[in-house]
Design an enzyme around this catalytic site. Sequence first.
Site, PDB file in Angstrom:
ATOM      1  CD  GLU A  45      38.357  48.843  48.940  1.00 55.62           C
ATOM      2  OE1 GLU A  45      38.492  48.746  47.709  1.00 55.62           O
ATOM      3  OE2 GLU A  45      38.688  47.930  49.725  1.00 55.62           O
ATOM      4  CB  THR A  74      38.848  51.259  42.099  1.00 54.63           C
ATOM      5  OG1 THR A  74      37.972  50.255  42.618  1.00 54.63           O
ATOM      6  CG2 THR A  74      39.042  50.967  40.609  1.00 54.63           C
ATOM      7  CE  LYS A 134      41.661  44.519  45.697  1.00 53.48           C
ATOM      8  NZ  LYS A 134      40.983  45.735  45.211  1.00 53.48           N
TER       9      LYS A 134
END
Length: 219
Positions: A45, A74, A134
């Site tokens: 990621e 993000t 998440k």
Amino acid sequence: MSTAKHEALHVLTENGVIAVIRKVPNDKILQVAESLIAGGVNALELTLDTEDAFHIIQQLNARFGDRVIVGAGTVLDDMSAELAIQSGAEFVVSPILKESVISQTLLHGKISIPGVMTPSEMVKAVEYGADIVKVFPASVNGPEFIKHINGPLPSIPIIPTGGINLDNAKDYIEAGAVSVGAGGQLLDKEAIANEDYEKIKRLAKQYVDVVKKARKDNG
């Protein structure tokens, strides 16, 4: 769900470790990725606060796309999600819950992983179509939170991120997490600064082994 997305979800959670590449010098990212992969990590990621992030996602895909799944982290808005996917991101991770980001991700048949902190946010994320949630920052409530959430909400796949290390990764997996997102403790800044890529490889292997053992012990 398409076969391609089903296979991508399998790869994403197969080894149970998602390496969160954040604040790594651009000229070292590819070598760091190589070391992570050599250690057994198969999900990378790259956070979008990285300079020239979209180009680097393209580079990661071009070089390692046949060995790992590459995603963007993000991601705060739907335009960023769109650009990340156009660059080759197979999964889109946010620190927040935002319906437009989820929708944009699903529109392209990619994996949506929004950030949540409460049971209500988790349910809402699933209602919006999220594939996995998440829990961030996971360290605020710890593994016990995942365990208790897993009771009433067992069908919601959870990936804790934020404060995951070799000492607690096992606890999160045993509590019911499908994978863990590992950043700072895995991507050791000193090792990267000294170009000690063997250490990054060793750390990656340790994380993968910890998760593997936790899954075995958990039945």
